[in-house]
Design a protein around this motif. Sequence first.
Motif, short mmCIF file in Angstrom:
data_model
loop_
_atom_site.label_atom_id
_atom_site.label_comp_id
_atom_site.label_asym_id
_atom_site.label_seq_id
_atom_site.Cartn_x
_atom_site.Cartn_y
_atom_site.Cartn_z
N LEU A 1 32.51 35.51 33.74
CA LEU A 1 33.60 34.87 34.46
C LEU A 1 33.57 33.37 34.17
O LEU A 1 32.52 32.82 33.82
CB LEU A 1 33.48 35.13 35.97
CG LEU A 1 33.66 36.61 36.40
CD1 LEU A 1 33.18 36.82 37.82
CD2 LEU A 1 35.13 37.03 36.25
N PRO A 2 34.70 32.66 34.31
CA PRO A 2 34.77 31.26 33.88
C PRO A 2 34.02 30.26 34.76
O PRO A 2 33.72 29.16 34.32
CB PRO A 2 36.28 30.96 33.88
CG PRO A 2 36.86 31.94 34.84
CD PRO A 2 36.01 33.17 34.72
N ASP A 3 33.71 30.62 36.00
CA ASP A 3 33.03 29.65 36.88
C ASP A 3 31.59 30.09 37.16
O ASP A 3 30.65 29.57 36.58
CB ASP A 3 33.82 29.42 38.16
CG ASP A 3 34.23 30.71 38.87
OD1 ASP A 3 33.96 31.81 38.34
OD2 ASP A 3 34.80 30.62 39.97
N ASP B 1 38.12 39.85 37.41
CA ASP B 1 38.04 39.75 35.94
C ASP B 1 38.99 38.65 35.51
O ASP B 1 40.08 38.52 36.04
CB ASP B 1 38.44 41.09 35.30
CG ASP B 1 38.11 41.12 33.82
OD1 ASP B 1 38.83 40.45 33.05
OD2 ASP B 1 37.17 41.83 33.41
N ASP B 2 38.57 37.84 34.53
CA ASP B 2 39.38 36.68 34.15
C ASP B 2 40.41 36.98 33.07
O ASP B 2 41.15 36.07 32.66
CB ASP B 2 38.49 35.51 33.72
CG ASP B 2 37.64 35.84 32.50
OD1 ASP B 2 37.20 37.00 32.39
OD2 ASP B 2 37.42 34.95 31.66
N ASN C 1 28.98 33.50 37.16
CA ASN C 1 29.02 34.80 36.47
C ASN C 1 28.97 35.98 37.45
O ASN C 1 28.72 35.80 38.65
CB ASN C 1 27.90 34.90 35.42
CG ASN C 1 26.51 34.90 36.02
OD1 ASN C 1 26.25 35.51 37.05
ND2 ASN C 1 25.59 34.21 35.35
N GLY D 1 40.78 36.14 39.40
CA GLY D 1 40.54 35.75 38.02
C GLY D 1 39.26 34.97 37.80
O GLY D 1 38.93 34.63 36.67
N ASN D 2 38.53 34.66 38.89
CA ASN D 2 37.24 33.99 38.73
C ASN D 2 36.33 34.39 39.89
O ASN D 2 36.75 35.03 40.85
CB ASN D 2 37.38 32.47 38.64
CG ASN D 2 38.00 31.86 39.89
OD1 ASN D 2 37.49 32.02 40.99
ND2 ASN D 2 39.11 31.13 39.72
N GLY D 3 35.07 34.01 39.79
CA GLY D 3 34.07 34.46 40.75
C GLY D 3 34.27 33.93 42.16
O GLY D 3 34.18 34.68 43.13
N ARG D 4 34.55 32.64 42.28
CA ARG D 4 34.69 32.06 43.62
C ARG D 4 35.90 32.61 44.35
O ARG D 4 35.86 32.88 45.55
CB ARG D 4 34.75 30.53 43.52
CG ARG D 4 33.42 29.91 43.10
CD ARG D 4 33.41 28.39 43.24
NE ARG D 4 32.10 27.85 42.88
CZ ARG D 4 31.74 27.49 41.66
NH1 ARG D 4 32.60 27.64 40.66
NH2 ARG D 4 30.55 27.00 41.42
N GLN D 5 36.99 32.76 43.61
CA GLN D 5 38.18 33.37 44.20
C GLN D 5 37.88 34.81 44.62
O GLN D 5 38.31 35.26 45.69
CB GLN D 5 39.34 33.35 43.19
CG GLN D 5 40.64 33.94 43.74
CD GLN D 5 41.71 34.08 42.66
OE1 GLN D 5 41.41 34.03 41.46
NE2 GLN D 5 42.94 34.25 43.07
#
Length: 225
Positions: free
Chosen positions: A60-62, A11-12, A64, A37-41
């Motif tokens: 999510l920022p990158d 979750d961001d 979804n 904090g983002n999808g790829r991470q």
Amino acid sequence: MSQTKNILIIDDHPLFREGLKTIVERDKRFKVVGEAGNGRQGLKMARQLKPDLSVVDISLPDINGVQVATEMRSHLPDTKIMIVSMHSKIDYIAEAFQAGATGYVAKDSASDRLIQGIESVLKGEYFLDSSVSHQVVEKLMKFPVKDAKITDADYGSLTPREQEVMRLLAEGSTPKEIADKLCISPKTVENHRANIMKKLGIHSTMELVRYAARLGLIDVELWKE
């Protein structure tokens, strides 16, 4: 659920993420092993940690949360996925379940419903927030199966073992759980799954669930409120 289950949170929003962690870790049966904090991470951490369950925000920022769920389901089939989101639109929820999630909790009810949802999803059940559950189940079960008109005859083309694996998959069991139950290897389960999908012309677990429900092979009451 005697063994501690490992949870990954993606979750961001740091404050909301911390709130989820606090709720989860109040229950000694669960442990938060990672936060992203983002999808790829999140996907990278999931591959490293192989959690029992990932709690994923749709926004999510990158990439979804639906894309995260799709990737996770493909590469980590034994990791259960629960979506949390501000969105309560039926289409968002349907898309999440199409991607491989088996639980959905609205953010505004997470404090009350999260643990109940985690319990259900880890047991192989489907969980939907009560405010939307009936609408979503009705919509999902009425969706046409993509590129295929499946009949009872198609189901009859499956071997008895494939029918057994299909029913267990539709009930929400993971490949490892099915392997343990049937005394076969997880790789054999995946081979059966691929054959089932090919024979029936379906492309996702959600389509398989809808088909199984229409045939009466599973009880829609598996979807918990």
